[in-house]
Scaffold this motif. Structure first.
Motif, PDB file in Angstrom:
ATOM      1  N   ALA A 155      51.937  43.110  39.910  1.00 58.91           N
ATOM      2  CA  ALA A 155      52.553  41.789  39.742  1.00 58.91           C
ATOM      3  C   ALA A 155      54.072  41.899  39.607  1.00 58.91           C
ATOM      4  N   ALA A 156      54.552  42.928  38.910  1.00 61.79           N
ATOM      5  CA  ALA A 156      56.005  43.062  38.694  1.00 61.79           C
ATOM      6  C   ALA A 156      56.721  43.383  40.010  1.00 61.79           C
ATOM      7  N   GLU A 206      53.227  51.470  47.867  1.00 65.89           N
ATOM      8  CA  GLU A 206      52.129  51.407  46.895  1.00 65.89           C
ATOM      9  C   GLU A 206      51.184  52.588  47.109  1.00 65.89           C
ATOM     10  N   ALA A 207      50.893  53.306  46.018  1.00 72.44           N
ATOM     11  CA  ALA A 207      50.048  54.504  46.122  1.00 72.44           C
ATOM     12  C   ALA A 207      48.597  54.178  46.475  1.00 72.44           C
ATOM     13  N   ARG A 208      48.103  53.061  45.942  1.00 71.67           N
ATOM     14  CA  ARG A 208      46.699  52.708  46.213  1.00 71.67           C
ATOM     15  C   ARG A 208      46.562  52.085  47.604  1.00 71.67           C
ATOM     16  N   GLY A 266      47.533  46.591  41.458  1.00 69.59           N
ATOM     17  CA  GLY A 266      47.588  47.506  40.312  1.00 69.59           C
ATOM     18  C   GLY A 266      46.503  47.180  39.307  1.00 69.59           C
ATOM     19  N   ARG A 267      46.926  46.795  38.105  1.00 67.22           N
ATOM     20  CA  ARG A 267      45.967  46.503  37.037  1.00 67.22           C
ATOM     21  C   ARG A 267      45.291  45.137  37.209  1.00 67.22           C
ATOM     22  N   GLY A 281      43.043  42.655  34.670  1.00 66.02           N
ATOM     23  CA  GLY A 281      43.508  41.464  33.949  1.00 66.02           C
ATOM     24  C   GLY A 281      42.906  40.188  34.499  1.00 66.02           C
ATOM     25  N   GLN A 282      42.745  39.185  33.621  1.00 66.62           N
ATOM     26  CA  GLN A 282      42.124  37.946  34.082  1.00 66.62           C
ATOM     27  C   GLN A 282      42.583  36.694  33.356  1.00 66.62           C
ATOM     28  N   TRP A 283      42.848  36.763  32.023  1.00 59.99           N
ATOM     29  CA  TRP A 283      43.075  35.531  31.276  1.00 59.99           C
ATOM     30  C   TRP A 283      44.542  35.113  31.283  1.00 59.99           C
ATOM     31  N   ALA A 285      55.067  57.285  46.127  1.00 56.47           N
ATOM     32  CA  ALA A 285      56.461  57.754  46.049  1.00 56.47           C
ATOM     33  C   ALA A 285      56.463  59.102  45.337  1.00 56.47           C
ATOM     34  N   SER A 291      55.012  45.318  33.107  1.00 58.08           N
ATOM     35  CA  SER A 291      54.578  44.560  31.926  1.00 58.08           C
ATOM     36  C   SER A 291      54.770  45.370  30.650  1.00 58.08           C
ATOM     37  N   GLN A 336      52.711  43.523  27.909  1.00 56.72           N
ATOM     38  CA  GLN A 336      51.383  44.057  28.238  1.00 56.72           C
ATOM     39  C   GLN A 336      50.542  43.091  29.065  1.00 56.72           C
ATOM     40  N   VAL A 356      50.201  40.013  32.428  1.00 56.26           N
ATOM     41  CA  VAL A 356      50.689  39.710  33.777  1.00 56.26           C
ATOM     42  C   VAL A 356      51.950  38.848  33.695  1.00 56.26           C
TER      43      VAL A 356
HETATM   44  P1  FAD Z   1      50.685  47.630  37.551  1.00 54.73           P
HETATM   45  O1  FAD Z   1      49.709  46.550  37.762  1.00 54.73           O
HETATM   46  O2  FAD Z   1      50.203  48.874  36.899  1.00 54.73           O
HETATM   47  O3  FAD Z   1      51.354  47.974  38.950  1.00 54.73           O
HETATM   48  C1  FAD Z   1      51.985  49.207  39.195  1.00 54.73           C
HETATM   49  C2  FAD Z   1      51.643  49.665  40.599  1.00 54.73           C
HETATM   50  O4  FAD Z   1      52.353  50.869  40.867  1.00 54.73           O
HETATM   51  C3  FAD Z   1      50.157  49.982  40.778  1.00 54.73           C
HETATM   52  O5  FAD Z   1      49.650  49.258  41.863  1.00 54.73           O
HETATM   53  C4  FAD Z   1      50.144  51.500  41.046  1.00 54.73           C
HETATM   54  O6  FAD Z   1      49.119  51.881  41.922  1.00 54.73           O
HETATM   55  C5  FAD Z   1      51.520  51.706  41.640  1.00 54.73           C
HETATM   56  N1  FAD Z   1      52.034  53.070  41.539  1.00 54.73           N
HETATM   57  C6  FAD Z   1      51.990  53.907  40.472  1.00 54.73           C
HETATM   58  N2  FAD Z   1      52.616  55.054  40.760  1.00 54.73           N
HETATM   59  C7  FAD Z   1      53.075  54.966  42.042  1.00 54.73           C
HETATM   60  C8  FAD Z   1      53.798  55.829  42.910  1.00 54.73           C
HETATM   61  N3  FAD Z   1      54.219  57.035  42.526  1.00 54.73           N
HETATM   62  N4  FAD Z   1      54.076  55.405  44.169  1.00 54.73           N
HETATM   63  C9  FAD Z   1      53.676  54.177  44.590  1.00 54.73           C
HETATM   64  N5  FAD Z   1      52.982  53.320  43.801  1.00 54.73           N
HETATM   65  C10 FAD Z   1      52.694  53.702  42.532  1.00 54.73           C
HETATM   66  N6  FAD Z   1      46.835  40.891  31.380  1.00 54.73           N
HETATM   67  C11 FAD Z   1      46.714  39.549  31.226  1.00 54.73           C
HETATM   68  O7  FAD Z   1      47.715  38.836  31.360  1.00 54.73           O
HETATM   69  N7  FAD Z   1      45.504  38.972  30.956  1.00 54.73           N
HETATM   70  C12 FAD Z   1      44.362  39.718  30.817  1.00 54.73           C
HETATM   71  O8  FAD Z   1      43.267  39.180  30.616  1.00 54.73           O
HETATM   72  C13 FAD Z   1      44.478  41.129  30.953  1.00 54.73           C
HETATM   73  N8  FAD Z   1      43.376  41.909  30.850  1.00 54.73           N
HETATM   74  C14 FAD Z   1      43.453  43.225  31.240  1.00 54.73           C
HETATM   75  C15 FAD Z   1      42.281  43.968  31.345  1.00 54.73           C
HETATM   76  C16 FAD Z   1      42.330  45.278  31.818  1.00 54.73           C
HETATM   77  C17 FAD Z   1      41.062  46.075  31.890  1.00 54.73           C
HETATM   78  C18 FAD Z   1      43.576  45.846  32.205  1.00 54.73           C
HETATM   79  C19 FAD Z   1      43.655  47.243  32.749  1.00 54.73           C
HETATM   80  C20 FAD Z   1      44.744  45.104  32.096  1.00 54.73           C
HETATM   81  C21 FAD Z   1      44.697  43.795  31.611  1.00 54.73           C
HETATM   82  N9  FAD Z   1      45.840  43.010  31.509  1.00 54.73           N
HETATM   83  C22 FAD Z   1      45.748  41.675  31.270  1.00 54.73           C
HETATM   84  C23 FAD Z   1      47.176  43.610  31.713  1.00 54.73           C
HETATM   85  C24 FAD Z   1      47.739  43.302  33.081  1.00 54.73           C
HETATM   86  O9  FAD Z   1      46.747  43.483  34.055  1.00 54.73           O
HETATM   87  C25 FAD Z   1      48.931  44.223  33.335  1.00 54.73           C
HETATM   88  O10 FAD Z   1      49.841  44.130  32.256  1.00 54.73           O
HETATM   89  C26 FAD Z   1      49.702  43.852  34.603  1.00 54.73           C
HETATM   90  O11 FAD Z   1      48.826  43.601  35.675  1.00 54.73           O
HETATM   91  C27 FAD Z   1      50.642  44.998  34.950  1.00 54.73           C
HETATM   92  O12 FAD Z   1      51.391  44.692  36.112  1.00 54.73           O
HETATM   93  P2  FAD Z   1      52.573  45.667  36.565  1.00 54.73           P
HETATM   94  O13 FAD Z   1      53.015  45.199  37.894  1.00 54.73           O
HETATM   95  O14 FAD Z   1      53.571  45.756  35.482  1.00 54.73           O
HETATM   96  O15 FAD Z   1      51.913  47.124  36.654  1.00 54.73           O
END
Ligand code: FAD
Length: 481
Positions: free
Chosen positions: A15-16, A35-37, A42-43, A58-60, A235, A438, A446, A448
């Motif tokens: 999301a970020a 993106e690695a995946r 991501g989460r 994440g969902q709520w 990366a 996050s 922590q 979305v």
């Molecule tokens: P990420 O989603 O972690 O994105 C980072 C991305 O970087 C990933 O896609 C990863 O694959 C990629 N990456 C990593 N290393 C590399 C590399 N070297 N090269 C290229 N790509 C790379 N939040 C809520 O708001 N509500 C909820 O209900 C909620 N429930 C959750 C339940 C679970 C089980 C989990 C795991 C999380 C939950 N969260 C919830 C938290 C929320 O999902 C995360 O805080 C948010 O999605 C993080 O977004 P981000 O973009 O910061 O990081």
């Protein structure tokens, strides 16, 4: 090896990263997201397992999460409320399921008084904390030196009150044992949601879901970027100087999931003016920086670690608990699954329960076989909902600890003393390298919402920096001419 040049390269399509990329693109800058995946999000990951749509990550959404709410609206997604009609369940130290309504657990009057009084105290402390700079509070050093558990035990001798107060930021949010993080870290968690009371109010913090799943947010954001998103590209190297960056990736096999166009087959070299590291900070050390990151970053990243929680999904032919007048909302600091909710999908006649097993309990469960784990978890759910809970038609455990590109759940937090010592530098840019995710948010930390806020913030800073650089270059050219 494909070579491309962009204004900004973003590492991570969560999301970020996708928010930052869209904001930059809107400002007329060219971007590449690696993106690695083999999927974006991501989460955030919505998938169908054995015929049931599950929110694996994440969902709520809660009502204060304005950045996420704006994004959901802007993308044209619909939301629905979590089912919450009927009684909640609390299992106390006697192991008996007690029904209750409202926010206060059905505990002895003296325990209730202790919880109410300390909640008030915590709300007052949290009101003084700026989630964007908790380290700036006059008592930050003091509050970062005592563990969340130790502080609570100085407030009351009532063990049940301590356990119930502790779990809102412990098992339920930071997902670490409560002796491993500080009071300050706990106050930040609460401040990021507006107050401690908000955090313990399930109707507030777990308010709405997106019809069809929250992963649609990153999927739709990625769709807008089209061929600028490169999947299955990890990366590996970031070469940087004041003149810009070169990011080199290698292809990964990834994990099965939803994909969008833009997947490249070989490795990539992306030359850009700036780079955004939009991944969890505990993964930075998987990348080689040339030259190395400064001493401060080397040190501070070592003081962050991921929490760990297993999100358990149990799907039944119908939401049988509703027939008993239960909302599905259940809590117990004495149960393996310390909290559980009705997580039925919108318009689905089946019933889904979601439960959570956190920190030490999660570690312990993973020493068991899959069958034993399932049995223990369903046994715990049956303490809330009765024996029918033991027989789901679909059962799934989200195990983010095994995910190479995440390594835990939900997010990262500082160890004791780390927030005050290092927090202020977590978001500081290093030359053309910026950080956004996050795990470093203030509001929405922590969550979305926090990821989107960090994506927006970093995009704004890059726009400013590049505009100034362009103006300086034009002035310089003018002077030379
Ligand atoms: P990420 O989603 O972690 O994105 C980072 C991305 O970087 C990933 O896609 C990863 O694959 C990629 N990456 C990593 N290393 C590399 C590399 N070297 N090269 C290229 N790509 C790379 N939040 C809520 O708001 N509500 C909820 O209900 C909620 N429930 C959750 C339940 C679970 C089980 C989990 C795991 C999380 C939950 N969260 C919830 C938290 C929320 O999902 C995360 O805080 C948010 O999605 C993080 O977004 P981000 O973009 O910061 O990081």
């Amino acid at each position: 090896m494909t070579e491309i040049t962009r204004d900004v390269v973003i590492i991570g399509a969560g999301a970020a990263g996708l928010t930052a990329a869209n904001e930059l693109k809107k400002a007329g800058l060219s971007v590449a997201v690696v993106e690695a995946r083999d999927r974006v999000g991501g989460r955030l990951w919505t998938d169908t397992i054995d015929g049931a749509m599950l929110e694996i990550g994440g969902q709520w959404i809660s009502p204060d999460q304005h950045a996420l709410i704006e994004t959901v609206d802007e993308l044209g997604l619909d939301t629905f409320s979590r089912y919450r009609e009927g009684d909640s369940v609390y299992v106390g130290p006697d192991g008996v399921a007690h029904r209750f309504t409202g926010e206060m657990f059905p505990v002895a009057p003296e325990t209730e008084a202790a919880i109410a009084e300390i909640t008030e105290r915590l709300d007052a402390m949290v009101a003084e904390i700026d989630p964007d700079e908790p380290w700036a509070h006059p008592q930050a050093a003091e509050w970062d030196r005592i563990s969340w558990e130790a502080w609570l035990r100085t407030q009351t001798d009532d063990d049940e009150a301590v356990r119930n107060l502790a779990f809102a930021t412990g098992s339920a949010m930071l997902t670490k044992p409560i002796h491993t993080f500080s009071l300050l870290q706990s106050l930040l968690m609460a401040a990021s949601a507006g107050s401690y009371s908000n955090l313990v109010d399930a109707d507030f913090i777990l308010d709405k879901r997106v019809v069809g799943g929250l992963q649609q947010v990153p999927l739709l954001l990625a769709e807008r970027l089209g061929e600028d998103v490169f999947l299955s590209q990890a990366a590996r190297t970031v070469e940087w100087s004041d003149a810009g960056v070169t990011v080199t990736t290698t292809p990964t096999t990834g994990v099965t999931g939803t994909t969008v166009p833009g997947a490249a087959t070989g490795g990539l070299t992306v030359r850009a003016r700036q780079v955004v590291l939009a991944l969890a900070p505990i993964l930075y050390d998987r990348i080689s920086f040339v030259p190395a990151l400064p001493r401060r970053q080397h040190q501070l990243h070592q003081h962050l670690s991921m929490g760990f929680v297993i999100k358990v999904h149990a799907v039944y032919d119908r939401p049988f608990w509703r027939e008993q007048g239960l909302s599905g909302t259940a809590f117990s600091p004495y149960e393996l699954s310390h909290e559980a909710y009705d997580n039925s999908n919108h318009g689905d006649e089946r019933g889904t329960l979601v439960g959570f097993v956190s920190d030490q309990n999660a570690d312990d469960l993973f020493t068991l076989s899959a069958d034993e784990r399932r049995e223990r978890i369903l046994e715990s759910l049956s303490h809330y909902y009765g024996p029918e809970a033991k027989n789901p038609v679909v059962y799934f455990e989200s195990d983010w600890g095994s995910e190479e590109w995440t390594r835990g759940a939900y997010a990262a937090s500082f160890d004791m003393g780390g927030l005050h010592r290092y927090g202020a530098d977590l978001r500081s840019a290093v030359g053309p390298i910026r950080f956004a995710c996050s795990d470093m948010a203030g509001a929405g930390y922590q969550h979305v919402d926090g990821a989107i806020r960090m994506g927006r913030l970093v995009a704004g800073k890059i726009r400013e920096t590049l505009q100034h650089a362009d103006v300086d270059a034009a002035t310089h050219e003018g002077v030379s001419a």
